[in-house]
Scaffold this motif. Structure first.
Motif, short mmCIF file in Angstrom:
data_model
loop_
_atom_site.label_atom_id
_atom_site.label_comp_id
_atom_site.label_asym_id
_atom_site.label_seq_id
_atom_site.Cartn_x
_atom_site.Cartn_y
_atom_site.Cartn_z
N ASN A 81 0.80 -1.23 0.00
CA ASN A 81 0.00 0.00 0.00
C ASN A 81 0.83 1.28 0.00
N ASP A 84 0.15 3.69 -3.00
CA ASP A 84 -1.19 4.27 -2.90
C ASP A 84 -1.26 5.28 -1.76
N TYR A 87 0.59 8.51 -2.74
CA TYR A 87 -0.18 9.24 -3.76
C TYR A 87 -1.41 9.89 -3.12
N ALA A 88 -2.11 9.13 -2.29
CA ALA A 88 -3.31 9.67 -1.65
C ALA A 88 -2.98 10.86 -0.77
N SER A 91 -3.22 13.86 -2.89
CA SER A 91 -4.29 13.89 -3.89
C SER A 91 -5.26 15.04 -3.59
N VAL A 99 -7.62 7.95 -4.14
CA VAL A 99 -7.17 6.56 -4.20
C VAL A 99 -8.23 5.68 -3.58
N ARG A 100 -8.66 4.67 -4.30
CA ARG A 100 -9.71 3.78 -3.83
C ARG A 100 -9.13 2.51 -3.20
N PRO A 102 -7.02 1.30 -0.64
CA PRO A 102 -5.63 0.86 -0.47
C PRO A 102 -5.56 -0.45 0.31
N CYS A 109 -12.50 6.12 -0.35
CA CYS A 109 -11.71 7.03 -1.19
C CYS A 109 -10.81 7.87 -0.28
#
Length: 234
Positions: A81, A84, A87-88, A91, A99-100, A102, A109
């Motif tokens: 994870n 993700d 990145y999240a 975001s 990000v959906r 993780p 989300c």
């Protein structure tokens, strides 16, 4: 890698949306933002109606977070994870997709943790100091507090290193460059790049001055208490 580093520990701060704040469509997400801003003006803890703070933490991470009224969940940062989570954590709603689901975290989300912890006004440590290189000289607890003017709570162990009036006066247009420059300089990339490079040069001088301060052990003489001029409602 970051998960096995012998010295450094990573905590990726994210905000998990609830209800309309979990949507990707501009209309429901924009409406959720308006509702969140209104709730935050009244009481910061009411953000919990739309967001949950989720911390993805590497092994042995010791960063402390306040037990406030915004639900906080900790998830082990892993190879499954890490990408993700990172990145999240950056975001930005309406500009980037969330990000959906993780791995290892509750379904949902996940977005920029700055929604809840914009400048990370958290205790973080109880036996040291927190160094925060920053683009400003004011700590804003959550993103929506830009308008609420809410005061930070945890500055007793914070050393904030940011641009003062002297540095700003040497920057193009007297300000730190930001992403809005792509609009301000639209059609004139040469000028934008020139001014950015000037700002980078001044930033390097600033960093060198800070390093000299540390070398001469005169940091204490340079530290100023953060101004406490606005009352908080949490």
């Amino acid at each position: 890698g970051v998960l096995e580093h012998p010295r450094f520990r990573l905590t990726a701060i994210t905000a998990r949306g609830r209800g309309p704040a979990a949507a990707e469509g501009r209309l429901p997400l924009g409406a959720a933002g308006i509702v969140a801003a209104t709730l935050n003006l009244a009481r910061r803890s009411w953000l919990a109606l739309l967001f949950e703070r989720v911390l993805f933490q590497s092994p042995q991470a010791k960063a402390r977070f306040a037990m406030d009224r915004i639900a906080t969940r900790r998830v082990a940062l892993s190879r499954d994870n890490a990408a993700d989570a990172i990145y999240a954590s950056g975001s930005i709603p309406l500009l980037m997709a969330g990000v959906r689901d993780p791995a290892g975290a509750p379904r949902g989300c996940y977005r920029d943790g700055g929604i809840v912890d914009y400048h990370i006004d958290q205790p973080l440590t109880e036996d040291g100091v927190v160094l925060m290189p920053h683009f400003a000289t004011r700590v804003t607890p959550g993103w929506f507090d830009k308008w609420a003017r809410r005061h930070p709570r945890f500055t007793g162990r914070l050393v904030l290193v940011g641009p003062g009036p002297g540095l700003l006066a040497r920057l193009p247009h007297g300000r730190v460059p930001d992403r809005q420059d792509f609009r301000r300089y639209a059609g004139n990339d040469d000028a934008r790049i020139r001014d950015w490079r000037q700002a980078v040069g001044e930033g390097e001088r600033f960093a060198e001055a800070f390093a000299r301060t540390l070398d001469h052990q005169s940091l204490a003489a340079e530290v100023r208490p953060l101004a406490m001029t606005h009352q908080s409602i949490y």
